[in-house]
Design an enzyme around this catalytic site. Sequence first.
Site: not given
Length: 149
Positions: A9, A49, A57, A85, A91, A102, A112, A115, A126
């Site tokens: 991100k 999203y 949010f 993951r 998260t 993270r 964070n 993704h 995706e």
Amino acid sequence: MERTFIAIKPDGVQRGLVGTIIGRFEQKGFKLVGLKQLKPSRELAEQHYAVHRERPFFNGLVEFITSGPIVAIVLEGEGVVAAARKLIGATNPLTAEPGTIRGDFGVNIGRNIIHGSDAIETAQQEIALWFSPAELSDWTPTIQPWLYE
């Protein structure tokens, strides 16, 4: 072979963490098959999203992901979705385990760093959203015999 989608991100890009993050996945043995830097359009972000569209949010997510460049990645390997993951961590960086991306680099839930697809089906969607087939490389690393039986 399984594939997953990863996005570093804007906070991860701005903080200069791209190489470190990609390195963690490569050191784990996952193959990099897609990589590009881009500033997502609002339309692309909203599609990405879409599952959160009704959440309070949602607009914040879209605003943040479009606020600067991101690095979009496709990784390949056995069990890559679940393993990525685990490497990424929870998260909320404040509850993410040390040693995860993270846990080591995240500051708060709104910043964070990264993704990662949460399921094989999501990864497929995706990847198709962020990459054209021509942008993905099919190659065999020389270390592959050392990774898989």
